[in-house]
Write a protein that holds these residues in place. Sequence first.
Motif, PDB file in Angstrom:
ATOM      1  N   GLY A  52      25.836  18.628   3.958  1.00 14.05           N
ATOM      2  CA  GLY A  52      25.253  18.870   2.638  1.00 14.05           C
ATOM      3  C   GLY A  52      24.049  17.991   2.374  1.00 14.05           C
ATOM      4  N   ARG A  53      24.143  16.716   2.757  1.00 12.38           N
ATOM      5  CA  ARG A  53      22.996  15.809   2.598  1.00 12.38           C
ATOM      6  C   ARG A  53      21.793  16.300   3.398  1.00 12.38           C
ATOM      7  N   LYS A  54      22.050  16.683   4.638  1.00 11.10           N
ATOM      8  CA  LYS A  54      20.960  17.154   5.492  1.00 11.10           C
ATOM      9  C   LYS A  54      20.326  18.418   4.926  1.00 11.10           C
ATOM     10  N   LEU A  55      21.185  19.324   4.448  1.00 15.05           N
ATOM     11  CA  LEU A  55      20.667  20.577   3.892  1.00 15.05           C
ATOM     12  C   LEU A  55      19.875  20.321   2.616  1.00 15.05           C
ATOM     13  N   LEU A  56      20.347  19.397   1.792  1.00 11.51           N
ATOM     14  CA  LEU A  56      19.628  19.063   0.571  1.00 11.51           C
ATOM     15  C   LEU A  56      18.246  18.500   0.901  1.00 11.51           C
ATOM     16  N   GLN A  57      18.174  17.618   1.893  1.00  9.13           N
ATOM     17  CA  GLN A  57      16.875  17.083   2.297  1.00  9.13           C
ATOM     18  C   GLN A  57      15.947  18.192   2.763  1.00  9.13           C
ATOM     19  N   GLN A  58      16.466  19.132   3.527  1.00 12.16           N
ATOM     20  CA  GLN A  58      15.646  20.246   4.010  1.00 12.16           C
ATOM     21  C   GLN A  58      15.083  21.063   2.854  1.00 12.16           C
ATOM     22  N   HIS A  59      15.888  21.279   1.835  1.00  7.73           N
ATOM     23  CA  HIS A  59      15.424  22.084   0.704  1.00  7.73           C
ATOM     24  C   HIS A  59      14.440  21.312  -0.170  1.00  7.73           C
ATOM     25  N   VAL A  60      14.642  20.022  -0.323  1.00  5.16           N
ATOM     26  CA  VAL A  60      13.677  19.213  -1.067  1.00  5.16           C
ATOM     27  C   VAL A  60      12.330  19.218  -0.349  1.00  5.16           C
ATOM     28  N   SER A  61      12.353  19.071   0.965  1.00  6.66           N
ATOM     29  CA  SER A  61      11.104  19.070   1.737  1.00  6.66           C
ATOM     30  C   SER A  61      10.414  20.430   1.665  1.00  6.66           C
ATOM     31  N   ALA A  62      11.193  21.507   1.778  1.00  6.04           N
ATOM     32  CA  ALA A  62      10.620  22.856   1.701  1.00  6.04           C
ATOM     33  C   ALA A  62      10.063  23.135   0.312  1.00  6.04           C
ATOM     34  N   ALA A  63      10.757  22.625  -0.722  1.00 11.06           N
ATOM     35  CA  ALA A  63      10.269  22.812  -2.088  1.00 11.06           C
ATOM     36  C   ALA A  63       8.906  22.157  -2.274  1.00 11.06           C
ATOM     37  N   ALA A  64       8.720  20.990  -1.675  1.00  8.47           N
ATOM     38  CA  ALA A  64       7.423  20.321  -1.757  1.00  8.47           C
ATOM     39  C   ALA A  64       6.334  21.160  -1.091  1.00  8.47           C
ATOM     40  N   GLU A  65       6.676  21.828  -0.004  1.00  6.08           N
ATOM     41  CA  GLU A  65       5.701  22.649   0.715  1.00  6.08           C
ATOM     42  C   GLU A  65       5.198  23.811  -0.123  1.00  6.08           C
ATOM     43  N   ILE A  66       6.035  24.346  -1.009  1.00  6.03           N
ATOM     44  CA  ILE A  66       5.594  25.476  -1.842  1.00  6.03           C
ATOM     45  C   ILE A  66       5.061  25.005  -3.195  1.00  6.03           C
ATOM     46  N   GLY A  67       5.026  23.673  -3.398  1.00 10.58           N
ATOM     47  CA  GLY A  67       4.501  23.142  -4.652  1.00 10.58           C
ATOM     48  C   GLY A  67       5.467  23.222  -5.812  1.00 10.58           C
ATOM     49  N   ALA A  68       6.777  23.278  -5.525  1.00 11.97           N
ATOM     50  CA  ALA A  68       7.774  23.374  -6.582  1.00 11.97           C
ATOM     51  C   ALA A  68       7.795  22.114  -7.438  1.00 11.97           C
ATOM     52  N   LYS A  69       8.216  22.275  -8.671  1.00 13.49           N
ATOM     53  CA  LYS A  69       8.286  21.158  -9.612  1.00 13.49           C
ATOM     54  C   LYS A  69       9.590  20.376  -9.483  1.00 13.49           C
ATOM     55  N   GLY A  70      10.582  20.965  -8.805  1.00 14.18           N
ATOM     56  CA  GLY A  70      11.845  20.265  -8.646  1.00 14.18           C
ATOM     57  C   GLY A  70      12.857  21.129  -7.922  1.00 14.18           C
ATOM     58  N   VAL A  71      13.949  20.488  -7.500  1.00 13.36           N
ATOM     59  CA  VAL A  71      15.054  21.164  -6.826  1.00 13.36           C
ATOM     60  C   VAL A  71      16.316  20.943  -7.641  1.00 13.36           C
ATOM     61  N   VAL A  72      16.941  22.025  -8.052  1.00  9.44           N
ATOM     62  CA  VAL A  72      18.174  21.972  -8.836  1.00  9.44           C
ATOM     63  C   VAL A  72      19.367  21.969  -7.893  1.00  9.44           C
ATOM     64  N   VAL A  73      20.314  21.053  -8.113  1.00 11.88           N
ATOM     65  CA  VAL A  73      21.520  21.000  -7.292  1.00 11.88           C
ATOM     66  C   VAL A  73      22.714  20.693  -8.194  1.00 11.88           C
ATOM     67  N   HIS A  74      23.850  21.304  -7.869  1.00 10.65           N
ATOM     68  CA  HIS A  74      25.060  21.057  -8.648  1.00 10.65           C
ATOM     69  C   HIS A  74      25.629  19.671  -8.344  1.00 10.65           C
ATOM     70  N   GLY A  75      26.365  19.128  -9.302  1.00  9.79           N
ATOM     71  CA  GLY A  75      26.898  17.782  -9.167  1.00  9.79           C
ATOM     72  C   GLY A  75      28.027  17.645  -8.171  1.00  9.79           C
ATOM     73  N   GLY A  76      28.693  18.751  -7.831  1.00  8.58           N
ATOM     74  CA  GLY A  76      29.768  18.715  -6.858  1.00  8.58           C
ATOM     75  C   GLY A  76      31.082  18.222  -7.444  1.00  8.58           C
TER      76      GLY A  76
END
Length: 266
Positions: A82-106
Amino acid sequence: MALHIGAHVDQEDPIAEAQARGASVAQIFLGDPQSYKGPVIRFEGGAEGLKARAAEAGVDLYVHAPYPINVASFNNRIRIPGRKLLQQHVSAAAEIGAKGVVVHGGHIGADEDAAKGFDNWRKCIDGLDMPVPLLIENTAGGDNAMARRLEAIARLWEAIGQASGGDTVGFCLDTCHAYAGGIELPTVVDQIKAITGRIDLVHANDSRDTFDSGADRHANFGSGSIDEEELAAVVRAAQAPVVCETPGGVEGQSADITWLRERAEG
């Protein structure tokens, strides 16, 4: 105040989807939201093309992380991927110029020590490279959830505050989740801001379920259980961008965006 408002839309062409709704915000998944596979940019022009198109159209993008991510878990087979996947999505979000990444608290197991779950969050934040903000969303169900009750959110924020990079973590307030999770909406904005100091994004949704039911089924505005004025008041008070995650595609979400503008703009 004019609302900066949009919807969760299909990822193939989120700019066209936003424009079809008269929206200035689009939230998307990057790939399969139920999978541990890495992010996929489905826009025809790729990450750079989507970033440029969003800037040209004046549409702010947000990414919703996959649902299986649970960085609080005691189970190494869940937490570490989950940590690795979250990092991948944060990095990909930066590539598309996203303002943020929403994730559930778990959440954690019924007999597990909540303190360790919160500390697992601290360790996750310590290890993340965050070129865009991570926005933790409150959830509706589970007595052992990390972000359902106000007390849990306070403990979560205390743990995050001890992490390097904790100041890059923001909060996404979901109105349906708050209501179904047992938080009174007339005071939710003040209570959350007293804990986190911020609300970065609002998921504005009505609820098909009752107060404190622990369910999280979204409904179109005016067709659910939440008092209409209370819902609009949350959006007015939060003073943050708004994403409607309501059903009905273009027609249903366009109606909700209009509904909210009529009641929440001031």
